[in-house]
Design an enzyme around this catalytic site. Sequence first.
Site, PDB file in Angstrom:
ATOM      1  N   ASP A   1     -13.540  21.016  57.580  1.00 32.84           N
ATOM      2  CA  ASP A   1     -12.681  21.522  58.661  1.00 32.84           C
ATOM      3  C   ASP A   1     -11.241  21.526  58.183  1.00 32.84           C
ATOM      4  O   ASP A   1     -10.826  20.677  57.388  1.00 32.84           O
ATOM      5  CB  ASP A   1     -12.821  20.671  59.929  1.00 32.84           C
ATOM      6  CG  ASP A   1     -12.395  21.452  61.172  1.00 32.84           C
ATOM      7  OD1 ASP A   1     -13.278  21.867  61.952  1.00 32.84           O
ATOM      8  OD2 ASP A   1     -11.172  21.656  61.366  1.00 32.84           O
TER       9      ASP A   1
ATOM     10  N   ARG B   1     -32.710  30.880  75.664  1.00 35.01           N
ATOM     11  CA  ARG B   1     -32.175  30.873  77.045  1.00 35.01           C
ATOM     12  C   ARG B   1     -33.102  31.650  77.970  1.00 35.01           C
ATOM     13  O   ARG B   1     -33.443  31.205  79.059  1.00 35.01           O
ATOM     14  CB  ARG B   1     -30.767  31.489  77.052  1.00 35.01           C
ATOM     15  CG  ARG B   1     -29.739  30.548  76.466  1.00 35.01           C
ATOM     16  CD  ARG B   1     -28.347  31.152  76.439  1.00 35.01           C
ATOM     17  NE  ARG B   1     -27.379  30.132  76.037  1.00 35.01           N
ATOM     18  CZ  ARG B   1     -26.224  30.386  75.445  1.00 35.01           C
ATOM     19  NH1 ARG B   1     -25.851  31.624  75.192  1.00 35.01           N
ATOM     20  NH2 ARG B   1     -25.408  29.386  75.125  1.00 35.01           N
TER      21      ARG B   1
ATOM     22  N   HIS C   1     -24.944  40.174  70.169  1.00 36.88           N
ATOM     23  CA  HIS C   1     -24.808  38.936  70.942  1.00 36.88           C
ATOM     24  C   HIS C   1     -23.659  39.108  71.934  1.00 36.88           C
ATOM     25  O   HIS C   1     -22.578  38.596  71.763  1.00 36.88           O
ATOM     26  CB  HIS C   1     -24.508  37.795  69.964  1.00 36.88           C
ATOM     27  CG  HIS C   1     -24.420  36.444  70.613  1.00 36.88           C
ATOM     28  ND1 HIS C   1     -25.392  35.945  71.441  1.00 36.88           N
ATOM     29  CD2 HIS C   1     -23.473  35.480  70.531  1.00 36.88           C
ATOM     30  CE1 HIS C   1     -25.038  34.737  71.837  1.00 36.88           C
ATOM     31  NE2 HIS C   1     -23.878  34.431  71.302  1.00 36.88           N
TER      32      HIS C   1
ATOM     33  N   ASN D   1     -18.294  33.562  66.670  1.00 37.57           N
ATOM     34  CA  ASN D   1     -18.214  34.784  67.481  1.00 37.57           C
ATOM     35  C   ASN D   1     -16.935  35.560  67.236  1.00 37.57           C
ATOM     36  O   ASN D   1     -15.942  34.954  66.843  1.00 37.57           O
ATOM     37  CB  ASN D   1     -18.296  34.392  68.963  1.00 37.57           C
ATOM     38  CG  ASN D   1     -19.740  34.209  69.384  1.00 37.57           C
ATOM     39  OD1 ASN D   1     -20.594  35.014  69.036  1.00 37.57           O
ATOM     40  ND2 ASN D   1     -19.992  33.143  70.124  1.00 37.57           N
TER      41      ASN D   1
ATOM     42  N   VAL E   1     -19.940  22.813  67.721  1.00 33.47           N
ATOM     43  CA  VAL E   1     -21.166  23.392  67.168  1.00 33.47           C
ATOM     44  C   VAL E   1     -21.434  22.823  65.771  1.00 33.47           C
ATOM     45  O   VAL E   1     -22.543  22.366  65.482  1.00 33.47           O
ATOM     46  CB  VAL E   1     -21.095  24.938  67.110  1.00 33.47           C
ATOM     47  CG1 VAL E   1     -22.341  25.509  66.441  1.00 33.47           C
ATOM     48  CG2 VAL E   1     -20.942  25.530  68.509  1.00 33.47           C
TER      49      VAL E   1
HETATM   50  N1  APR Z   1     -11.313  26.410  57.964  1.00 29.80           N
HETATM   51  C1  APR Z   1     -12.080  25.398  58.412  1.00 29.80           C
HETATM   52  N2  APR Z   1     -12.221  25.091  59.712  1.00 29.80           N
HETATM   53  C2  APR Z   1     -11.568  25.854  60.594  1.00 29.80           C
HETATM   54  C3  APR Z   1     -10.744  26.939  60.205  1.00 29.80           C
HETATM   55  C4  APR Z   1     -10.631  27.205  58.822  1.00 29.80           C
HETATM   56  N3  APR Z   1      -9.888  28.202  58.364  1.00 29.80           N
HETATM   57  N4  APR Z   1     -10.235  27.496  61.326  1.00 29.80           N
HETATM   58  C5  APR Z   1     -10.701  26.812  62.370  1.00 29.80           C
HETATM   59  N5  APR Z   1     -11.515  25.814  61.942  1.00 29.80           N
HETATM   60  C6  APR Z   1     -12.205  24.795  62.728  1.00 29.80           C
HETATM   61  C7  APR Z   1     -11.354  24.219  63.856  1.00 29.80           C
HETATM   62  O1  APR Z   1     -10.419  23.260  63.335  1.00 29.80           O
HETATM   63  C8  APR Z   1     -12.406  23.601  64.759  1.00 29.80           C
HETATM   64  O2  APR Z   1     -12.628  22.239  64.490  1.00 29.80           O
HETATM   65  O3  APR Z   1     -13.322  25.346  63.416  1.00 29.80           O
HETATM   66  C9  APR Z   1     -13.680  24.405  64.444  1.00 29.80           C
HETATM   67  C10 APR Z   1     -14.229  25.165  65.638  1.00 29.80           C
HETATM   68  O4  APR Z   1     -14.681  24.231  66.535  1.00 29.80           O
HETATM   69  P1  APR Z   1     -14.601  24.389  68.131  1.00 29.80           P
HETATM   70  O5  APR Z   1     -13.261  24.923  68.505  1.00 29.80           O
HETATM   71  O6  APR Z   1     -15.092  23.117  68.724  1.00 29.80           O
HETATM   72  O7  APR Z   1     -15.630  25.560  68.440  1.00 29.80           O
HETATM   73  P2  APR Z   1     -17.212  25.417  68.626  1.00 29.80           P
HETATM   74  O8  APR Z   1     -17.537  25.169  70.044  1.00 29.80           O
HETATM   75  O9  APR Z   1     -17.745  24.502  67.585  1.00 29.80           O
HETATM   76  O10 APR Z   1     -17.671  26.912  68.304  1.00 29.80           O
HETATM   77  C11 APR Z   1     -17.542  27.429  67.019  1.00 29.80           C
HETATM   78  O11 APR Z   1     -19.347  28.979  67.273  1.00 29.80           O
HETATM   79  O12 APR Z   1     -20.693  29.532  69.077  1.00 29.80           O
HETATM   80  C12 APR Z   1     -19.575  29.888  68.320  1.00 29.80           C
HETATM   81  O13 APR Z   1     -18.126  31.035  69.907  1.00 29.80           O
HETATM   82  C13 APR Z   1     -18.292  29.877  69.129  1.00 29.80           C
HETATM   83  O14 APR Z   1     -16.969  31.023  67.482  1.00 29.80           O
HETATM   84  C14 APR Z   1     -17.260  29.757  68.047  1.00 29.80           C
HETATM   85  C15 APR Z   1     -17.975  28.891  67.004  1.00 29.80           C
END
Ligand code: APR
Length: 312
Positions: A34, A152, A176, A121, A14
């Site tokens: 990240d 949607r 949501h 979420n 995202v």
């Molecule tokens: N600080 C910075 N980044 C972090 C931390 C932190 N403390 N903890 C986790 N992350 C990063 C992870 O390393 C990862 O790259 O958050 C990112 C989350 O990415 P994805 O796992 O790909 O999740 P994504 O599909 O992007 O969704 C993110 O949005 O729609 C919502 O439900 C979904 O809660 C989720 C969020």
Amino acid sequence: MARKKITIIGAGNVGAEVARQVLAQNLGNVVLVDIAEGLAQGKALDMNQSGPILGYQGRVVGTQNYEETIDSDIIVVTSGSPRKPGMSRDDLFKTNFAIIQAVVGHAASASPQAIIIVVTNPLDVMTYTALKTANCPKERVFGMAGILDSARYRYFLSEALQVSQHVIEAMVLGGHGDEMVPCVSLTRVAGAPITELMSLEQLEKIAQRTRTGGGEIVKLLKTGSAYYAPAAAAVRMVAAVLNDEKALLPCATLLQGEYGFADIVLGVPVIIGCQGVERVVEIQLEAQDKEALTKSAGVTQPLCRQVDEWLN
Ligand code: APR
């Protein structure tokens, strides 16, 4: 005029897509943060290299800390842990609560004037957590869900009716989750009430598909969850703030008596402009929609109280 600075926390699916769409729309420069080593830096480099081809004006910086984020105009929070096999909703809630608390704490002190848009979420209660952590006026912290859920719903309606999605007006309110409220009374096709074009039975089927819209995508993908539409919805909010649009959009915001609810974050129609949520718009809802909204608020309420307990 200097370019706006948009910090995106979480360079996962995202977050990276939000960054790409911010650049594509020339909304400003991006700082992608990240915790995972190299992830934000790698994606930033890749995106910057698409600039000469696609003609972006902005630049992305990838980083693991908050120095580069200082004085951001907007912070989009997408960091979180995905729900892993065997993990309950409660486990996810606790894990993401800790993540939101940490990242918003850092980001808000680096940019005390920023507007914070939460995407992680469980959305409503993560927005509540972010607001309490940032400890700033409530108009500056709000969450993305209603625009996505409404998109949607509008897409499914346009497919069923075979009409352009541009003429379908709809709002999905409430939390949501499974209790979200695709409001029948606010659904119109080129001004005509939806009930004149579709049976209530067919409409309820589409409403139900909307409620489980995220899950349908998770099932198809097998790993990961939706990100194109969630990112588009978040960027819609970024643009509404930066362009001071005064756009009427469904967003998750702290209610203080509006719609009869207090001290919870819930999706309602709001005006989004340069101050963030400039106003909650109280639309007269029909009884069935109001009842569904109350049910939805009942799900979020105890989660917000749990956050109060954790924060005290
Ligand atoms: N600080 C910075 N980044 C972090 C931390 C932190 N403390 N903890 C986790 N992350 C990063 C992870 O390393 C990862 O790259 O958050 C990112 C989350 O990415 P994805 O796992 O790909 O999740 P994504 O599909 O992007 O969704 C993110 O949005 O729609 C919502 O439900 C979904 O809660 C989720 C969020």
